[in-house]
Design an enzyme around this catalytic site. Structure first.
Site, PDB file in Angstrom:
ATOM      1  N   GLY A  11     -27.175  -6.238 -11.666  1.00 38.98           N
ATOM      2  CA  GLY A  11     -28.117  -5.263 -11.209  1.00 38.98           C
ATOM      3  C   GLY A  11     -27.579  -3.906 -11.512  1.00 38.98           C
ATOM      4  N   ARG A  14     -30.513   0.023 -12.031  1.00 48.09           N
ATOM      5  CA  ARG A  14     -30.825   1.155 -10.813  1.00 48.09           C
ATOM      6  C   ARG A  14     -29.971   1.061  -9.688  1.00 48.09           C
ATOM      7  NH1 ARG A  14     -34.959  -1.322  -7.354  1.00 48.09           N
ATOM      8  NH2 ARG A  14     -35.086  -3.629  -7.818  1.00 48.09           N
ATOM      9  N   SER A 141     -22.185  -5.707   2.829  1.00 44.74           N
ATOM     10  CA  SER A 141     -23.010  -4.505   3.759  1.00 44.74           C
ATOM     11  C   SER A 141     -22.372  -4.385   4.811  1.00 44.74           C
ATOM     12  CB  SER A 141     -24.748  -4.965   3.811  1.00 44.74           C
ATOM     13  OG  SER A 141     -25.066  -4.251   4.824  1.00 44.74           O
ATOM     14  N   TYR A 154     -30.812 -11.203   5.957  1.00 46.87           N
ATOM     15  CA  TYR A 154     -29.685 -10.497   4.869  1.00 46.87           C
ATOM     16  C   TYR A 154     -28.384 -10.254   5.582  1.00 46.87           C
ATOM     17  CZ  TYR A 154     -28.396  -6.017   2.672  1.00 46.87           C
ATOM     18  OH  TYR A 154     -27.859  -5.106   2.021  1.00 46.87           O
ATOM     19  N   ALA A 156     -26.875 -12.635   7.234  1.00 49.26           N
ATOM     20  CA  ALA A 156     -26.272 -14.076   6.982  1.00 49.26           C
ATOM     21  C   ALA A 156     -25.696 -13.931   5.794  1.00 49.26           C
ATOM     22  CB  ALA A 156     -27.422 -15.041   7.440  1.00 49.26           C
TER      23      ALA A 156
HETATM   24  P1  NDP Z   1     -31.768  -1.913  -5.428  1.00 48.86           P
HETATM   25  O1  NDP Z   1     -32.948  -2.460  -4.657  1.00 48.86           O
HETATM   26  O2  NDP Z   1     -31.833  -0.132  -6.059  1.00 48.86           O
HETATM   27  O3  NDP Z   1     -31.204  -2.510  -6.836  1.00 48.86           O
HETATM   28  C1  NDP Z   1     -30.980  -4.016  -6.412  1.00 48.86           C
HETATM   29  C2  NDP Z   1     -30.622  -4.513  -8.049  1.00 48.86           C
HETATM   30  O4  NDP Z   1     -30.406  -6.057  -7.859  1.00 48.86           O
HETATM   31  C3  NDP Z   1     -31.668  -4.471  -9.288  1.00 48.86           C
HETATM   32  O5  NDP Z   1     -30.899  -4.067 -10.281  1.00 48.86           O
HETATM   33  C4  NDP Z   1     -32.377  -5.784  -9.223  1.00 48.86           C
HETATM   34  O6  NDP Z   1     -33.061  -5.988 -10.208  1.00 48.86           O
HETATM   35  C5  NDP Z   1     -31.272  -6.453  -8.641  1.00 48.86           C
HETATM   36  N1  NDP Z   1     -31.806  -7.867  -8.428  1.00 48.86           N
HETATM   37  C6  NDP Z   1     -32.416  -8.368  -7.214  1.00 48.86           C
HETATM   38  N2  NDP Z   1     -32.770  -9.511  -7.244  1.00 48.86           N
HETATM   39  C7  NDP Z   1     -32.354 -10.054  -8.387  1.00 48.86           C
HETATM   40  C8  NDP Z   1     -32.277 -11.318  -8.985  1.00 48.86           C
HETATM   41  N3  NDP Z   1     -32.886 -12.602  -8.430  1.00 48.86           N
HETATM   42  N4  NDP Z   1     -31.739 -11.346 -10.262  1.00 48.86           N
HETATM   43  C9  NDP Z   1     -31.078 -10.451 -10.711  1.00 48.86           C
HETATM   44  N5  NDP Z   1     -31.026  -9.172 -10.463  1.00 48.86           N
HETATM   45  C10 NDP Z   1     -31.607  -9.206  -9.124  1.00 48.86           C
HETATM   46  O7  NDP Z   1     -30.860  -1.706  -4.357  1.00 48.86           O
HETATM   47  P2  NDP Z   1     -29.297  -1.001  -4.148  1.00 48.86           P
HETATM   48  O8  NDP Z   1     -28.814  -0.442  -5.595  1.00 48.86           O
HETATM   49  O9  NDP Z   1     -29.635  -0.233  -3.027  1.00 48.86           O
HETATM   50  O10 NDP Z   1     -28.400  -2.249  -3.775  1.00 48.86           O
HETATM   51  C11 NDP Z   1     -27.201  -2.818  -4.640  1.00 48.86           C
HETATM   52  C12 NDP Z   1     -26.472  -3.771  -3.620  1.00 48.86           C
HETATM   53  O11 NDP Z   1     -25.996  -3.070  -2.586  1.00 48.86           O
HETATM   54  C13 NDP Z   1     -27.219  -4.835  -2.953  1.00 48.86           C
HETATM   55  O12 NDP Z   1     -26.394  -6.207  -3.014  1.00 48.86           O
HETATM   56  C14 NDP Z   1     -27.430  -4.429  -1.634  1.00 48.86           C
HETATM   57  O13 NDP Z   1     -27.790  -5.403  -0.713  1.00 48.86           O
HETATM   58  C15 NDP Z   1     -26.258  -3.810  -1.459  1.00 48.86           C
HETATM   59  N6  NDP Z   1     -26.441  -2.606  -0.487  1.00 48.86           N
HETATM   60  C16 NDP Z   1     -27.333  -1.661  -0.374  1.00 48.86           C
HETATM   61  C17 NDP Z   1     -27.421  -0.601   0.710  1.00 48.86           C
HETATM   62  C18 NDP Z   1     -28.277   0.562   0.651  1.00 48.86           C
HETATM   63  O14 NDP Z   1     -28.369   1.144   1.939  1.00 48.86           O
HETATM   64  N7  NDP Z   1     -28.872   0.928  -0.554  1.00 48.86           N
HETATM   65  C19 NDP Z   1     -26.409  -0.639   2.099  1.00 48.86           C
HETATM   66  C20 NDP Z   1     -25.650  -1.966   1.763  1.00 48.86           C
HETATM   67  C21 NDP Z   1     -25.706  -2.767   0.748  1.00 48.86           C
HETATM   68  P3  NDP Z   1     -34.721  -6.005 -10.458  1.00 48.86           P
HETATM   69  O15 NDP Z   1     -34.728  -4.546 -10.771  1.00 48.86           O
HETATM   70  O16 NDP Z   1     -34.877  -7.034 -11.619  1.00 48.86           O
HETATM   71  O17 NDP Z   1     -35.125  -6.139  -9.251  1.00 48.86           O
END
Ligand code: NDP
Length: 242
Positions: A11, A14, A141, A154, A156
């Site tokens: 991921g 972004r 998280s 989420y 879980a």
């Molecule tokens: P974003 O929504 O900005 O980015 C999520 C990333 O995960 C994207 O690159 C997305 O790719 C990728 N992704 C989602 N589903 C899939 C999939 N099925 N296969 C491959 N890639 C996938 O989220 P954040 O940067 O905020 O989050 C990053 C991590 O941090 C996550 O695990 C989130 O749960 C965790 N987190 C975030 C918090 C926050 O406040 N932002 C707080 C706590 C934890 P695509 O562009 O293709 O969708």
């Protein structure tokens, strides 16, 4: 420079993953940046890292798709051998009050967040075990620690990641491989765009939302040689969230 220590970040196109990829590259590690849909984001990351003299390669798959993960990650291992770092960051949320959660909300969140732990780490782990060195970092998280209203699915999935991280840390410790979990609080990315900040920020003593770079800084530290005796930990980056 850590230039033989390759690090995969899922991921990375972004949000937090992108900030981690940039910080890891600035720290001197060659980056294998994973993405799924956002080709433009992945390519702009590639351009940015190369323009700063870093090494980057892109890899594309859906973390829910076990076969696709196996195929793509076997190719990564064949080309690069044992990775130094594996950072499982990709994740989603689909929030709703529990009675209103749909089957799809439950399944997609569990498959994306929790199954990805197995789907991504398992195909990469044997060469790392044989080399007896490495760093595995998962992104959970605070929701997986505290349990958040409207996030039963989420919470879980993230609690599952925490359990898996701790168990794997115990399995791999004798091989000098560390496995740790970063638990962000509320961080400014696309994911938190619709979060009710007026309700959340009163619980954040620092009184502000976090930056992706503030999560990335911890990932860089956990990747380092300096962090060699830190394993099985869940470290929050949350402005002191209570
Ligand atoms: P974003 O929504 O900005 O980015 C999520 C990333 O995960 C994207 O690159 C997305 O790719 C990728 N992704 C989602 N589903 C899939 C999939 N099925 N296969 C491959 N890639 C996938 O989220 P954040 O940067 O905020 O989050 C990053 C991590 O941090 C996550 O695990 C989130 O749960 C965790 N987190 C975030 C918090 C926050 O406040 N932002 C707080 C706590 C934890 P695509 O562009 O293709 O969708």
């Amino acid at each position: 420079m850590e230039n033989n220590k390759k690090v995969l970040i899922t991921g990375a196109d972004r949000g937090i993953g992108r900030a981690i990829a940039l910080a890891v590259s600035v720290a001197g590690y060659p980056v294998i940046a994973h993405y799924r849909r956002n080709e433009e984001g992945a390519q702009s990351l590639e351009t940015e890292i190369r323009s700063k003299g870093g090494e980057i390669e892109l890899v594309r798959f859906d973390v829910r798709n076990r076969e696709e993960c196996r195929e793509q990650l076997a190719a990564v291992t064949e080309k690069h051998g044992a990775l130094w770092g594996i950072i499982c960051n990709a994740g989603i949320c689909a929030d709703n009050a529990f009675p209103a959660l749909s089957d799809e909300d439950w399944d997609t969140v569990i498959h994306t967040n929790l199954d990805a732990f197995y789907n991504v780490i398992h195909p990469l782990i044997m060469p790392v075990c044989r080399k007896k060195q490495g760093r595995i970092i998962t992104i959970a998280s605070v929701s997986g620690i505290n349990g958040n209203r409207g996030q039963v699915n989420y919470s879980a999935s993230k609690a599952g990641i925490i359990g898996a991280t701790k168990a794997l840390a115990v399995e791999l410790a004798s091989r000098s491989i560390t496995v740790n979990c970063i638990a962000p609080g509320i961080i400014e990315t696309d994911m938190s765009e619709k979060a009710p900040l007026d309700m959340i920020l009163p619980h954040v003593p620092m009184g502000r939302i976090g930056k992706a770079e503030e999560v990335a800084a911890l990932a860089v530290f956990l990747l380092s040689e300096t962090a060699s005796y830190i394993t099985r930990q869940v470290i929050a980056v949350d402005g002191g969230l209570v």
